[in-house]
Design a protein around this motif. Sequence first.
Motif, short mmCIF file in Angstrom:
data_model
loop_
_atom_site.label_atom_id
_atom_site.label_comp_id
_atom_site.label_asym_id
_atom_site.label_seq_id
_atom_site.Cartn_x
_atom_site.Cartn_y
_atom_site.Cartn_z
N ALA A 28 0.82 -1.22 0.00
CA ALA A 28 0.00 0.00 0.00
C ALA A 28 0.85 1.26 0.00
CB ALA A 28 -0.93 -0.01 1.21
N LEU A 29 2.10 1.17 0.48
CA LEU A 29 2.97 2.36 0.53
C LEU A 29 3.40 2.83 -0.85
CD1 LEU A 29 5.22 1.40 3.58
CD2 LEU A 29 3.41 3.13 3.53
N SER A 30 3.35 1.92 -1.83
CA SER A 30 3.81 2.29 -3.18
C SER A 30 2.70 2.85 -4.05
CB SER A 30 4.43 1.06 -3.88
OG SER A 30 3.46 0.02 -3.96
N SER A 31 1.47 2.83 -3.59
CA SER A 31 0.33 3.31 -4.37
C SER A 31 -0.54 4.20 -3.50
CB SER A 31 -0.49 2.13 -4.91
OG SER A 31 -1.70 2.57 -5.47
N ARG A 32 -0.79 5.41 -3.94
CA ARG A 32 -1.58 6.34 -3.14
C ARG A 32 -3.02 5.86 -2.99
NH1 ARG A 32 -2.34 12.84 -4.33
NH2 ARG A 32 -3.74 13.25 -2.56
N SER A 33 -3.62 5.41 -4.07
CA SER A 33 -5.02 4.96 -4.00
C SER A 33 -5.14 3.72 -3.13
CB SER A 33 -5.55 4.67 -5.40
OG SER A 33 -4.79 3.64 -6.02
N ARG A 34 -4.18 2.79 -3.25
CA ARG A 34 -4.23 1.59 -2.43
C ARG A 34 -4.01 1.94 -0.95
NH1 ARG A 34 -4.43 -3.68 -3.28
NH2 ARG A 34 -3.37 -5.13 -1.87
#
Length: 566
Positions: A28-34
Motif C-alpha cells: 500500500a505504501l507504493s500506491s496512493r489509492s491503495r
Amino acid sequence: MPARRRLIDLPPCETSRLGDIADLVTSALSSRSRGEKLALAMKRKGYIPKLLELFQACERSESTEALHQLRGIMRGILHLGKSGLFEVMFSKECIMDVIGCLEYDPSLAQPKHHRQFVTERDNLKKIVPIRDSKIQKKFYQMYQAQYIRANFLSNPHDFGENYRSNLASFIRRKKEEIFRVLEKDEEFLSDVFGQLTNEATAEDERLELVNFLKELCAFSLMYHQKREKFLQRSAKLGILPTLETLIGMDDLQVRAAATDILSDLADFCPFMVQEFVMKEAQRSDLDTDLVSVVIEQLICHSDPESGGAEQLMDVLCTLLDPGNLLRAAEAPQVFEFLNFFYTCCIPVLTAPLLANAAEDTCEIDDYQVAKLLALILKLLTFCVEWHKEHMRHYIISRDLLRRVPVLMHSKHTFLALSAFKFIRKIIALRDEHYNCYIAQGNLLEPFLLAVLENGAVYHLLTSAVFELLEFIRLEDGKSLIGHLVEKFCQALGTIDYVQTFGLKPKNEKEKHQQEQQVNSVPCCGCSSKKETPRPAVAAPKRRLRVDCTEHEEQSDTVKRKRPRQR
C-alpha cells in the motif's frame, strides 16, 4: 460497490498471518489509492486496536519474531500518513501500545524503554493548566505525535518525505486548534504566569511550562490579525514581569526559553517592551529592572558561543533604539529613560571592558572573555551612533576611549577588529570634541603600530586602518590630520606597498589657511562712521600646532584684541 470504492480485505489479526499483514501494508505504501483504501478499511474495521491486542499477547509470551514483525507493520501504518489513523494511534487508549510496538527494533539487542519515559513525561505535561477536556485530548495527541516523529520516524529515506509532511500537518493542525482557544483564555494565561513565578514550582515543571508558553507565543505572534490582541492581553496579565523573573533564574534552560520569548516580543512589538522598561525606570521601589537583568545575564551567566549572548545583545539594541522609543513614549520620558540607562546600567555593562583592558596591557587569552568584550563593543558602537550626546558625555567623562585601543594587542583578531570598529564609528561622526580627545590621548597609535608591525602582510585589520586614514584625509578631520602628521609622518612615509595617503599636503594646506586667518583680522563690528584704520600689528610667524584647544584660545585672544585695534 464499484471496484474503485471496494474496501481491501484485511487478514485476521493472528500471529500466523503477520507476514501477510506486513506484505499488505508494504504494497500500500507504493500506491496512493491503495494506501487510501487500506487506511479506510483499517479505520472502519477497528483494525489497529486488534493489532495492539495481538501485540500485548506476543509481549506476554515473549515472541520476539512476532514483535519484530509488529514493529514493521506499525511503522508502515504510520508511514501511510493518514490523519484518520493518527487520531486512533495517538489516542490515550492506543498510544502506549503503539510506542511499545515501535520499541522492538530488530537492530537492537534490547528494546529501549520509551513507554516508561513517556509515562513520566505525561505526568509532567499535566502541569499545563488546561481545563477544557477537548483541548486536553488534542494536547495529548499533539505531544505524542511530536514524540513519535522525533524518536521513531527520523529517517525518511526508506519511505520518502510524504509521511513526514502529513504527520507535520497533523501536529500543526492540533497546535492551531489548541492555541486558538488558549490565547484568548485569560484565566489560563494568568495561571501559567503565576506558576512560572511561584517559588514552589518544581524546576522540571517550570521548564515544561515556559517551553509551552514559548510555543504559544511563537504561534500567536505569527498571525498579524490576532497578534495585537494577544500582546495586549499578555501585557495586562504580566508576561513581562514574568519573563524578567525567569531570565534572572539559575536554570540555564529556563533562562534560554524566557530569552527566546522576550526576543520575539521585542522583534514583533518593541514599543510594548520599551514602554514597560521606561515605566520601571521611573519607579524607585523596585530592586531590579528588566534592562539590568538582561545586562547581568549577558555579563555573568551567558556563554558567548551559545547564541544566547548575541540574542540578549540584540534585545538591548532593540530596546535602546531611539526611533522605537519615541513611538512608545514622549520625548521627556525617553530622555529620562536614557539618563537612567547611562547612569545605572551602562557602567555595569562596561565593567568587564574596563577590568580587562588596563592601560598598556591586554593579555586576554580566554576566548569567551574576548567574545564577551567584542559583544560589549558592538553595543557601545550602536550607542555611539544613536545616542550621540549621552554617549559622548559618558565616554569622555569615564575616559573610556583610552581603554579600547589597548585591545589591539589581543591575540584574538575579532576583538581587535571590534575595537577598531568602535573607534571608526566615533571618527565617522566628524565631532571635533571626539577628534581632539583622540589626538590629545594619542589613541590612534595602537592601530598604526599594528599596521607598521605587520609590514606588507595585508589582512583585514590593515585594510581597515588604511580606509580610516583615507576617510580622515577626505573628510577634512583637521585635528586628526595635524596629529597624524606630527606624530607619524615619518613612519607612514615608509609604507610603500599601498598608495600614499596625502595627509602631509593636506595638513600644510590647512596650516596655511589658519595662518592667513590669524594674520588678516577682519573687521566684524564696522559702524556707519568712516574711520582710518590703524596699521595692523603683524602676527609673529611661528609654526602653529594642530591642536584644537590652542587654536580656540588663539581665536579668543584675537577677538578680545579687536576692539582696542579699532
